[in-house]
Design a protein around this motif. Structure first.
Motif, PDB file in Angstrom:
ATOM      1  N   THR A  48     -12.084   0.632  -3.078  1.00 36.43           N
ATOM      2  CA  THR A  48     -12.333   0.911  -4.495  1.00 36.43           C
ATOM      3  C   THR A  48     -11.102   0.663  -5.353  1.00 36.43           C
ATOM      4  OG1 THR A  48     -11.845   3.244  -4.084  1.00 36.43           O
ATOM      5  CG2 THR A  48     -14.167   2.576  -4.022  1.00 36.43           C
ATOM      6  N   ASP A  49      -9.919   0.698  -4.751  1.00 34.64           N
ATOM      7  CA  ASP A  49      -8.680   0.352  -5.447  1.00 34.64           C
ATOM      8  C   ASP A  49      -8.238  -1.011  -4.940  1.00 34.64           C
ATOM      9  OD1 ASP A  49      -8.454   2.771  -6.875  1.00 34.64           O
ATOM     10  OD2 ASP A  49      -7.545   3.743  -5.132  1.00 34.64           O
ATOM     11  N   PRO A  50      -8.032  -1.975  -5.844  1.00 33.49           N
ATOM     12  CA  PRO A  50      -7.673  -3.326  -5.393  1.00 33.49           C
ATOM     13  C   PRO A  50      -6.407  -3.331  -4.527  1.00 33.49           C
ATOM     14  CG  PRO A  50      -8.116  -3.301  -7.759  1.00 33.49           C
ATOM     15  CD  PRO A  50      -8.083  -1.874  -7.299  1.00 33.49           C
ATOM     16  N   LEU A  51      -6.426  -4.172  -3.507  1.00 31.65           N
ATOM     17  CA  LEU A  51      -5.249  -4.386  -2.679  1.00 31.65           C
ATOM     18  C   LEU A  51      -4.297  -5.319  -3.428  1.00 31.65           C
ATOM     19  CD1 LEU A  51      -7.088  -4.991   0.716  1.00 31.65           C
ATOM     20  CD2 LEU A  51      -6.112  -2.859  -0.151  1.00 31.65           C
ATOM     21  N   SER A  52      -3.086  -5.438  -2.965  1.00 27.54           N
ATOM     22  CA  SER A  52      -2.107  -6.321  -3.602  1.00 27.54           C
ATOM     23  C   SER A  52      -2.515  -7.783  -3.457  1.00 27.54           C
ATOM     24  CB  SER A  52      -0.734  -6.136  -2.966  1.00 27.54           C
ATOM     25  OG  SER A  52      -0.257  -4.843  -3.172  1.00 27.54           O
ATOM     26  N   SER A  53      -2.314  -8.551  -4.513  1.00 24.93           N
ATOM     27  CA  SER A  53      -2.560  -9.992  -4.450  1.00 24.93           C
ATOM     28  C   SER A  53      -1.583 -10.634  -3.473  1.00 24.93           C
ATOM     29  CB  SER A  53      -2.375 -10.622  -5.828  1.00 24.93           C
ATOM     30  OG  SER A  53      -3.335 -10.125  -6.724  1.00 24.93           O
ATOM     31  N   TYR A  54      -2.064 -11.598  -2.741  1.00 22.77           N
ATOM     32  CA  TYR A  54      -1.263 -12.338  -1.757  1.00 22.77           C
ATOM     33  C   TYR A  54      -0.635 -11.417  -0.715  1.00 22.77           C
ATOM     34  CZ  TYR A  54      -1.927 -15.913  -5.283  1.00 22.77           C
ATOM     35  OH  TYR A  54      -2.499 -16.772  -6.189  1.00 22.77           O
ATOM     36  N   GLY A  55      -1.350 -10.347  -0.387  1.00 24.52           N
ATOM     37  CA  GLY A  55      -0.860  -9.412   0.627  1.00 24.52           C
ATOM     38  C   GLY A  55      -1.390  -9.752   2.004  1.00 24.52           C
TER      39      GLY A  55
END
Length: 75
Positions: free
Chosen positions: A40-47
């Motif tokens: 529900t909370d976005p993960l880090s981009s390019y993680g």
């Protein structure tokens, strides 16, 4: 993979762990049911992430045999 990733598994699970390290030394824990879960909370981009599913019986968690790796994109 999108930053609002959906995890899918077979069998019975009530918890999944998500971590940036395959040793799961500092995991984020999600209580789950059924056979999929979308964060529900976005993960880090390019993680880069690792995850595994488990089932709790009593006070012990029985983890999946394998853990899984994925990378998120820009969204």
């Amino acid at each position: 993979v999108t930053t609002l990733t959906t995890f899918v598994w077979t069998g019975t699970a009530d918890v999944i762990y998500l971590d940036v390290n395959p040793s799961f030394s500092n995991p984020v824990s999600y209580a789950v049911s059924g056979t999929s879960y979308t964060v529900t909370d976005p993960l880090s981009s390019y993680g880069s992430y690792y995850w595994k599913a488990g089932r709790t019986i009593g006070t012990r968690i029985y983890w999946s045999e394998n853990y899984y790796y994925f990378r998120t994109g820009a969204n």
